[in-house]
Write an enzyme that holds these catalytic residues in place. Structure first.
Site, PDB file in Angstrom:
ATOM      1  N   ARG A  54     -34.625 -20.396 -18.617  1.00  0.00           N
ATOM      2  CA  ARG A  54     -34.861 -19.091 -18.006  1.00  0.00           C
ATOM      3  C   ARG A  54     -34.444 -19.156 -16.543  1.00  0.00           C
ATOM      4  O   ARG A  54     -35.016 -19.903 -15.749  1.00  0.00           O
ATOM      5  CB  ARG A  54     -36.341 -18.703 -18.110  1.00  0.00           C
ATOM      6  CG  ARG A  54     -36.678 -17.328 -17.541  1.00  0.00           C
ATOM      7  CD  ARG A  54     -38.163 -17.030 -17.723  1.00  0.00           C
ATOM      8  NE  ARG A  54     -38.501 -15.680 -17.321  1.00  0.00           N
ATOM      9  CZ  ARG A  54     -38.847 -15.331 -16.082  1.00  0.00           C
ATOM     10  NH1 ARG A  54     -38.892 -16.256 -15.119  1.00  0.00           N
ATOM     11  NH2 ARG A  54     -39.151 -14.087 -15.784  1.00  0.00           N
ATOM     12  N   SER A 123     -40.148 -10.871 -27.235  1.00  0.00           N
ATOM     13  CA  SER A 123     -41.385 -10.633 -26.495  1.00  0.00           C
ATOM     14  C   SER A 123     -42.008  -9.332 -26.982  1.00  0.00           C
ATOM     15  O   SER A 123     -41.346  -8.288 -27.008  1.00  0.00           O
ATOM     16  CB  SER A 123     -41.110 -10.537 -24.991  1.00  0.00           C
ATOM     17  OG  SER A 123     -40.742 -11.784 -24.468  1.00  0.00           O
ATOM     18  N   LYS A 153     -46.020 -13.748 -13.849  1.00  0.00           N
ATOM     19  CA  LYS A 153     -45.987 -12.305 -14.087  1.00  0.00           C
ATOM     20  C   LYS A 153     -47.402 -11.764 -13.938  1.00  0.00           C
ATOM     21  O   LYS A 153     -48.094 -11.494 -14.922  1.00  0.00           O
ATOM     22  CB  LYS A 153     -45.429 -11.993 -15.479  1.00  0.00           C
ATOM     23  CG  LYS A 153     -43.956 -12.329 -15.636  1.00  0.00           C
ATOM     24  CD  LYS A 153     -43.427 -11.860 -16.983  1.00  0.00           C
ATOM     25  CE  LYS A 153     -41.937 -12.123 -17.121  1.00  0.00           C
ATOM     26  NZ  LYS A 153     -41.405 -11.630 -18.419  1.00  0.00           N
TER      27      LYS A 153
END
Length: 230
Positions: A54, A123, A153
């Site tokens: 990522r 997701s 997040k």
């Protein structure tokens, strides 16, 4: 497109069976290039079974270098290697697959580009409906989270343990939990029905990454969701 030389873990008959265990997601804000590869190697030695690259930067040369090096590392250790969001990068290097979010390329389009053998995850945040839709569209696994508060997040919706229990009973695909997981909280999430535990900081920010990964890996020594190990 690079030729995909998948290890047995990603073969059509066995790939979803290998979608279980510790799932590490790279932290490229603090670790890059050789340091990142070395850190991921430590987690694999500790027991990580899935690695997701990522990186949200626009440094294409670095991203290509890192993704290629991690692909080779994972192939050597028979660990699944997925790319976050970037179907083009996954296709270019022959990754095992991609993980897609709500704003990412449509799952069907990713499947068309990467082929039937690619692993595609989705997701689904805190929504069982999204998970149902993803499975219907051909997702190999779905991810719910954040399960607990997370610095990565902080505004992410919270997924309840009841959601994992529902999904485990209904969906028929492996389920991934993400968001604020620790070694202390991992067992209860695993028991609720999570097949995979996705972590970033809890492993990559640990003083001993291999030991941290091993402690998460140990959570999978007992079955989840009432004994169904899929």
């Amino acid at each position: 497109m690079a030729e995909r030389t998948l290890n047995p873990a990603a073969s059509p008959l066995s790939r979803t069976r290998r979608l279980s265990g510790l799932y590490v997601i790279t932290d490229t804000t603090d670790l890059q290039r050789d340091a990142l590869v070395a850190a991921v190697a430590e987690t694999i030695l500790g027991g990580a079974r899935i690695v997701q690259y990522r990186d949200k930067s626009t440094d294409q040369a670095r991203r290509l270098f890192e993704a290629t090096a991690l692909r080779d590392l994972c192939a050597e250790h028979q660990v699944l290697f997925l790319i976050n969001d970037d179907v083009t990068l996954a296709e270019a290097i022959g990754a095992d697959g991609v993980h897609l979010g709500r704003e990412d390329a449509a799952l069907a389009a990713a499947r068309k580009r990467l082929g039937p053998d690619a692993i595609i995850g989705a997701s689904c945040y805190d929504q069982l409906l999204l998970a149902r839709q993803a499975v219907h569209a051909g997702a190999d696994y779905v991810a719910f989270g954040a399960v607990f508060p997370t610095r990565i997040k902080p505004d992410a919706p919270r997924a309840s343990l009841d959601l994992f229990q529902q999904a485990h009973q209904e969906l028929g695909v492996p389920i991934c939990a993400i968001g604020g997981l620790t070694v202390e909280t991992a067992p209860v999430v695993r028991s609720a029905g999570a097949d995979m535990l996705a972590v970033i900081s809890a492993v990559f920010q640990a003083p001993d990454r291999r030991l941290a990964a091993a402690r998460f890996h140990a959570v999978f020594s007992r079955p989840a969701g009432g004994g169904d190990t899929r």
